[in-house]
Design an enzyme around this catalytic site. Structure first.
Site, PDB file in Angstrom:
ATOM      1  CG  ASP A  44     -24.869 -31.630   1.229  1.00  0.00           C
ATOM      2  OD1 ASP A  44     -24.930 -30.536   1.864  1.00  0.00           O
ATOM      3  OD2 ASP A  44     -23.810 -32.312   1.261  1.00  0.00           O
ATOM      4  CG  ASP A  69     -28.938 -36.304   2.513  1.00  0.00           C
ATOM      5  OD1 ASP A  69     -27.695 -36.615   2.860  1.00  0.00           O
ATOM      6  OD2 ASP A  69     -29.324 -35.883   1.435  1.00  0.00           O
TER       7      ASP A  69
END
Length: 239
Positions: free
Chosen positions: A10, A8
């Site tokens: 953020d 991922d």
């Protein structure tokens, strides 16, 4: 046979939310109250489109936005992780699946010279239109009821692995690293040989803990929480 590392972005690769960080380029470093309250659940990309329009209306251009985005801090140990991956490409593939956008991710990776570690980025397409306004589109459409309307990370991961297999690349294991609610769906397509790594104290960690406590669902992959990139390197090096 390689290991696939799925990241991922953020609050995983970077230690903040790139979509909210961009607000720092506005004079007040804040949004008008009315704009703040236009978010509808599951429609974050549309919400960001309105924010980008507001930034464009202020006359803020690409260079100013990029300069701000390049100051986002990386999460502890993530530079070292990405460097480790780039130095071991014979055994490691790495992809990013993110609800951010192409420009933000590419800018931030290039600013730290970390783009060579990443084989593929799956995120919402972004570009500057004829007015010079930043514009973002949904990554794809899907029928998953667990995910935001613009992105189902499980669909992306499954499709990528299938395409790689067609091209003769079979992964001995997948290591999935994330933090948020939208990182739970792809864990359901992982196998017993795979590893899911939720960031300690964040939403994914809490969801997995609840699932394990209730025992109402069964997670196939091994679960190893992380706090820094060093934890992820350790799992990559372990068999």
């Amino acid at each position: 046979m390689k290991t696939l590392v799925v990241l991922d972005f953020d609050h995983t690769v970077i230690d903040d939310n790139s979509d909210t960080w961009v607000i720092k380029c506005t004079p007040e470093q804040a949004l008008p109250y009315g704009l703040q309250n236009t978010y509808e659940k599951g429609k974050w990309t549309e919400y960001m489109g309105r924010i980008f329009s507001y930034i464009g209306d202020l006359g803020i251009k690409e260079g100013a936005i990029r300069s701000v985005m390049e100051t986002v801090p990386y999460t502890d140990g993530m530079i070292e992780l990405l460097r480790f991956i780039s130095e071991n490409k014979e055994t490691l593939d790495c992809i990013i699946i993110s609800d951010a956008n192409t420009l933000f991710i590419e800018w931030i990776l290039h600013a730290a010279d970390m783009h060579c570690a990443i084989d593929k980025i799956f995120t919402n397409p972004a570009y500057f239109d004829d007015r010079g306004y930043l514009t973002v589109r949904c990554f794809h459409s899907h029928t998953c009821t667990q995910c935001p309307v613009n992105l189902c990370k499980r669909k992306v991961l499954q499709s990528f692995i299938e395409r790689q297999l067609t091209d003769g690349v079979k992964y001995q294991r997948v290591i999935y690293v994330g933090d948020g609610r939208n990182d739970f769906c792809p864990t359901n397509c992982l196998k017993q040989c795979d590893v899911v790594m939720p960031r300690k104290g964040f939403a994914l960690d809490k969801i997995i803990s609840e699932v394990n406590f209730k025992k109402c669902e069964h997670l196939n992959p091994r679960v190893v929480p992380w706090t820094s990139g060093a934890d992820i390197i350790h799992v990559i090096n372990s068999q």
